[in-house]
Design a protein around this motif. Sequence first.
Motif, short mmCIF file in Angstrom:
data_model
loop_
_atom_site.label_atom_id
_atom_site.label_comp_id
_atom_site.label_asym_id
_atom_site.label_seq_id
_atom_site.Cartn_x
_atom_site.Cartn_y
_atom_site.Cartn_z
N ILE A 214 0.90 -0.72 -0.43
CA ILE A 214 -0.12 -0.18 0.05
C ILE A 214 0.79 1.20 -0.03
N VAL A 235 -1.05 -0.85 -4.21
CA VAL A 235 -1.60 0.11 -5.09
C VAL A 235 -0.57 1.59 -4.60
N ASP A 236 -1.30 2.46 -5.16
CA ASP A 236 -0.71 3.40 -5.21
C ASP A 236 -1.65 4.69 -5.94
N ILE A 263 -5.72 5.22 -2.04
CA ILE A 263 -6.42 4.07 -0.11
C ILE A 263 -7.15 4.34 -0.03
N PHE A 266 -9.89 2.37 -1.92
CA PHE A 266 -9.25 1.30 -2.20
C PHE A 266 -9.66 -0.22 -1.61
N ILE A 277 3.08 -1.47 4.39
CA ILE A 277 2.53 -0.13 4.78
C ILE A 277 3.73 0.33 5.31
N VAL A 292 -8.90 3.84 6.73
CA VAL A 292 -8.42 2.80 6.34
C VAL A 292 -7.53 1.71 6.57
N LEU A 296 -8.24 -2.35 5.32
CA LEU A 296 -7.41 -3.00 4.80
C LEU A 296 -7.33 -4.11 5.04
#
Length: 345
Positions: A214, A235-236, A263, A266, A277, A292, A296
Amino acid sequence: MEQTRKFETARLRVQSWSEKVSNGEQRRQLIDELKDVLTPAVLQHLPEPLQIHDTGSSIKDWINERAAESEVLTIRDRADDSILGLLILAEFLEPETLKTVHLGYLFCERAWGKGHATELISSLITSYRADGQSVQLYGGVESGNPASARVLKKNGFELEEGLLNSTTEMFGLYIPYNFDKLYRSTRNALGEPTQVFVGFFKQYSGKPLRVLDIGCGQGRDALFITRLGHGVVGVDISPNGIRDLLEAARHENLSVEGIAEDIRTFVPEDKFDVLLIDRTLHMLLGTDRLEVLNRLISSVSDEGWVLFSDEPSNMQGLKDLFTSSNDAWEVEMDKPETLFVRWSS
């Protein structure tokens, strides 16, 4: 205080009043100009400390008080340079090092009803986005002032339910750090892989793991992890970062999946052995950060890991989310800037 802000719109010229305030003659001119701006009708929706009950010497005191606590910018008509109003920016640094700015504005009565406020706030946001730094903007609106609330909503501000009180509504807008701008101009902008993660993934080089990275950026960690034989989904929020990640992976004939998405919205579709992370959550406000993270960690498989690196001031809050949970999370590493936890069924 940050560098003096200055910007223009189609009809407005906005710049700091600091030069005028520090010059005797220009200060006197400004006081005369503000007599037509700081009227009872204009000030009626502002809190008591911003009221002026005597327009004589009180304007001088009002200027001194605003200059001491905030950055104040004059709003002028580009056509004739006449003053139309003021923009007030009060900057604070939150404990998590996120800059927050409380904004206020006022326009003289002759400027009302012409869309100047919407134009002003839109260009202010553009100015902050151009800086590239992360910032949380807040605008407080008295309950009896729906016009100002509409201006903020039109520009993307959302009501902050947790900051309401009996007289004031608070609206917020978060502007993230512009990593896309950084990545567009700089290859390998974040440097080498984080060493504490290097050691972890080397231990499992003979047992391929499914990893969700992440805030992967250009692949600082993701590429190294993939070279060890692990499968990585990065993921960005930055399309340029994901582009660089995938280009580097193709160059090395590595199989990496890249997703350009915020994120904060997401939602992982698969299960992963490791949620990684690396210095990403500190970019978010505390409430967003935990929301978040809660979303996640649901993607972590049985016996899976969550690996963090972040600001030391944030680590206790992240740790509390796991230690206060009824789920069977075990802390495996707890250092000032690093936290490793594992699901133990």
